[in-house]
Motif scaffolding. Structure first.
Motif, short mmCIF file in Angstrom:
data_model
loop_
_atom_site.label_atom_id
_atom_site.label_comp_id
_atom_site.label_asym_id
_atom_site.label_seq_id
_atom_site.Cartn_x
_atom_site.Cartn_y
_atom_site.Cartn_z
N THR A 30 -12.88 2.07 -6.11
CA THR A 30 -11.27 2.48 -6.16
C THR A 30 -10.92 2.58 -4.67
N TYR A 31 -9.73 2.11 -4.51
CA TYR A 31 -9.04 2.32 -3.13
C TYR A 31 -7.44 2.77 -3.20
N ASN A 32 -6.95 3.09 -2.18
CA ASN A 32 -5.57 3.50 -2.05
C ASN A 32 -4.77 2.31 -2.14
N PRO A 33 -3.88 2.25 -2.98
CA PRO A 33 -2.58 1.06 -3.24
C PRO A 33 -1.82 1.37 -1.85
N LEU A 34 -0.87 0.68 -1.78
CA LEU A 34 -0.14 0.63 -0.58
C LEU A 34 0.65 1.70 -0.38
N PHE A 35 1.57 2.52 -1.14
CA PHE A 35 2.03 3.77 -0.76
C PHE A 35 1.28 4.97 -0.54
N PHE A 36 0.13 4.80 -1.21
CA PHE A 36 -0.90 5.92 -1.07
C PHE A 36 -1.42 5.68 0.56
N THR A 37 -1.56 4.45 0.91
CA THR A 37 -2.19 4.53 2.35
C THR A 37 -1.11 4.78 2.98
N ALA A 38 0.13 4.32 2.96
CA ALA A 38 1.38 4.92 3.72
C ALA A 38 1.47 6.29 3.97
N LEU A 39 1.19 7.10 3.06
CA LEU A 39 1.07 8.44 3.07
C LEU A 39 -0.14 9.06 3.79
N SER A 40 -1.30 8.22 3.56
CA SER A 40 -2.25 8.69 4.29
C SER A 40 -2.36 8.52 5.97
N GLU A 41 -1.59 7.46 6.23
CA GLU A 41 -1.38 7.03 7.76
C GLU A 41 -0.12 7.89 8.35
N ARG A 42 0.62 8.53 7.45
CA ARG A 42 1.78 9.52 7.64
C ARG A 42 2.95 8.34 8.14
N VAL A 43 2.98 7.32 7.57
CA VAL A 43 4.00 6.63 7.65
C VAL A 43 5.59 7.05 7.21
N VAL A 44 5.44 7.67 6.12
CA VAL A 44 6.50 8.26 5.48
C VAL A 44 6.19 9.91 5.46
N SER A 45 7.42 10.50 5.48
CA SER A 45 7.35 11.92 5.67
C SER A 45 7.16 12.47 4.39
N ASN A 46 7.77 11.99 3.45
CA ASN A 46 7.78 12.65 1.97
C ASN A 46 6.93 11.67 0.93
N PRO A 47 6.38 12.23 -0.12
CA PRO A 47 5.47 11.41 -0.94
C PRO A 47 6.15 10.84 -1.91
N TYR A 48 7.58 10.46 -1.83
CA TYR A 48 7.99 9.67 -2.81
C TYR A 48 8.34 8.13 -2.71
N PHE A 49 8.13 7.40 -3.76
CA PHE A 49 8.84 6.03 -3.84
C PHE A 49 9.76 5.96 -4.97
N SER A 50 10.61 5.12 -4.88
CA SER A 50 11.86 5.39 -5.81
C SER A 50 12.31 3.74 -6.13
N VAL A 51 12.76 3.54 -7.45
CA VAL A 51 13.11 2.34 -7.79
C VAL A 51 14.50 2.23 -8.48
N ALA A 52 15.03 1.33 -7.99
CA ALA A 52 16.54 1.34 -8.85
C ALA A 52 16.59 -0.13 -9.02
N LEU A 53 16.71 -0.57 -10.39
CA LEU A 53 16.81 -2.03 -10.71
C LEU A 53 18.27 -2.31 -11.13
N ASN A 54 18.75 -3.25 -10.60
CA ASN A 54 20.22 -3.70 -11.14
C ASN A 54 19.94 -4.74 -12.33
N ARG A 55 20.87 -4.60 -13.48
CA ARG A 55 20.68 -5.52 -14.60
C ARG A 55 21.28 -6.99 -14.20
N GLY A 56 22.12 -7.10 -13.13
CA GLY A 56 22.71 -8.60 -12.93
C GLY A 56 23.69 -8.73 -13.91
N SER A 57 24.21 -9.94 -13.90
CA SER A 57 25.24 -10.35 -14.79
C SER A 57 24.52 -10.96 -15.98
N PHE A 58 25.36 -11.10 -17.10
CA PHE A 58 24.67 -12.00 -18.28
C PHE A 58 24.53 -13.18 -18.09
N LYS A 59 25.48 -13.75 -17.17
CA LYS A 59 25.21 -15.20 -16.82
C LYS A 59 24.15 -15.41 -16.08
#
Length: 452
Positions: free
Chosen positions: A230-259
């Motif tokens: 087992t190893y650290n996925p990318l965001f877990f590595t970012a936390l361990s390297e202190r690249v990010v200050s807070n332990p959050y990642f966030s996703v906002a998906l747009n539906r796009g148009s019907f077309k």
């Protein structure tokens, strides 16, 4: 194959995850100390974010391997959507080389095809590289000034339909947006049986470390499922390297148009993947923070975090009933287009379309008139009601042999809750909320988006 069969296959296979080779032990769900709503977290703005700009059909391997997970036969299955479901892509840089990769909250590995990779068909017969349809010639580690090999390790995933990914392991700098992770462990795929899309060349997994697929030794035939290194996925590595200050990642998906959903694999406005805080889209003041639900492994390990599973209070629509058994939980997965509910709830909801949706048994699919009146649908999580826009509950599914447009319901059969099946809230739900994951305290904050 007719256009309708191609597109229906692309959206509506009722199983929706994938995993590793023949499993050695199984899993069962176990709740954390609490499954109730927690104090709603006050989320900072994201430090880094990157747009999601492409959407392509998924490969076919996910179908059979959720079946293994859903019957309790796999400890390390990697959830990733229906066979040929849609997947969201983004751009990353690995060791100074640019790639388009799949964004997946239902798997954990970061991998890219390696330059000079060998390609095989599903019977393991050698083919030209073009047969695997990666989106590039692959990563050339000799051109990277930051690559370091990880000796005596191998990356290895084998799928139930014959697809596989094998190769060596190393560390390199991975840049996504403006976020640079300096020593990310990655799999380099030098042998692949892969039904690619001609665009992506790898995957960025965002789930927990327990789902990673690196093994000791260099012979993939000697690997044992359930004994990964087992190893650290990318965001877990970012936390361990202190690249990010807070332990959050966030996703906002747009539906796009019907077309766009109906006619195009490319859309330049598909949302954001953000790190360090909440994704930059307009939201309401409707929000809830809930704990991630854990799993117990047959090996004896308890309360292990694998997927982003949450407790469901209720599905709200005219004629709904309280969920029971395993139907009280659902996995939030960016790689699954549709919502997969317990069969009885899916049947009840689909009967409320005007005209009612039609169930086609040999495809295990609810079809619906493309101009039908959509019944209101909300999901209660953490004591908070989150509304799904009607636009997300009718999806285009191609045309029949006479050229007539076909559509399917966004809510489909997920299985029997008495059989411990796993259920999913996919993009039909996620288009309407921002989901922010706190991987340090194992919490998820769901925030209702402003209508768009």
């Amino acid at each position: 194959m007719t256009p309708v069969l191609l597109l229906v296959a692309a959206l509506l296979v009722s199983a929706h995850a994938y995993g590793e080779r023949e499993p050695s032990y199984n899993i069962r769900r176990v709740a954390p100390l609490t499954s109730a709503a927690l104090a709603t977290e006050v989320l900072p703005a994201a430090q880094f974010f990157v747009p999601l700009t492409e959407k392509v059909p998924r490969q076919t391997y996910k179908k059979k391997l959720l079946e293994a997970l859903r019957t309790g036969l796999s400890t390390t299955a990697v959830l990733a959507g229906s066979a040929n479901d849609n997947q969201y892509l983004t751009n990353v840089t690995v060791g100074g080389e640019n790639f388009t990769v799949i964004v997946d909250t239902g798997s954990s590995d970061t991998w890219v095809a390696q330059k000079g990779f060998e390609c095989f068909n599903l019977t393991s017969f050698p083919e030209k590289q073009s047969y695997c349809a990666f989106g590039s010639s692959g990563f050339d580690e000799s051109k990277s000034k930051t690559f370091a090999s990880y000796p005596d390790k191998n990356f290895n995933i084998t799928y139930g339909d014959g697809e596989f990914l094998n190769g060596p392991v190393g560390f390199d700098t991975v840049i996504i947006g403006d976020m640079a992770v300096n020593k990310q462990e990655i799999g380099l795929v030098n042998k692949a049986a892969w039904n690619g899309d001609g665009i992506n060349s790898g995957l960025l997994g965002l789930a927990y470390p327990e789902l990673t697929s690196v093994y000791n030794g260099t012979d993939p035939d000697s690997d044992v499922s359930g004994e990964s290194d087992t190893y650290n996925p990318l965001f877990f590595t970012a936390l361990s390297e202190r690249v990010v200050s807070n332990p959050y990642f966030s996703v906002a998906l747009n539906r796009g148009s019907f077309k766009h959903q109906e006619n195009s694999s490319y859309d330049t406005n598909l949302g954001y993947l953000a790190f360090g805080g909440i994704a930059p889209v307009n939201t309401t003041n409707i929000s809830a923070t809930i704990p991630v639900q854990g799993y117990t492994l047959k090996s004896g390990l308890s309360n292990q975090y694998l997927f982003y599973t949450v407790e469901i209070d209720s599905y709200i629509f005219n004629g709904s009933a309280a969920p029971t058994g395993s139907g009280k939980q659902a996995i939030l997965d960016t790689g699954t287009t549709l919502n997969y509910l317990p069969n009885a709830l899916a049947k009840a909801y689909n009967s409320k379309f005007v005209p009612p949706a039609t169930y086609v048994a040999d495809q295990d699919t609810y079809f619906v008139d493309c101009n039908a009146t959509v019944p209101a649908f909300s999901v209660n999580i953490g004591g908070t009601k989150f509304t799904i826009d009607a636009a997300d509950n009718i999806l285009p599914a191609g045309t029949d042999s006479n050229g007539n447009e076909l559509c399917v319901s966004g809510t489909q059969n997920g299985g029997d809750p008495s059989d411990t099946d796993l259920f999913i809230l996919g993009d039909v739900f996620l288009h309407n909320v921002v989901v922010t994951f706190n991987v340090q305290s194992n919490k998820i904050t769901i925030t209702q988006r402003t209508a768009y």
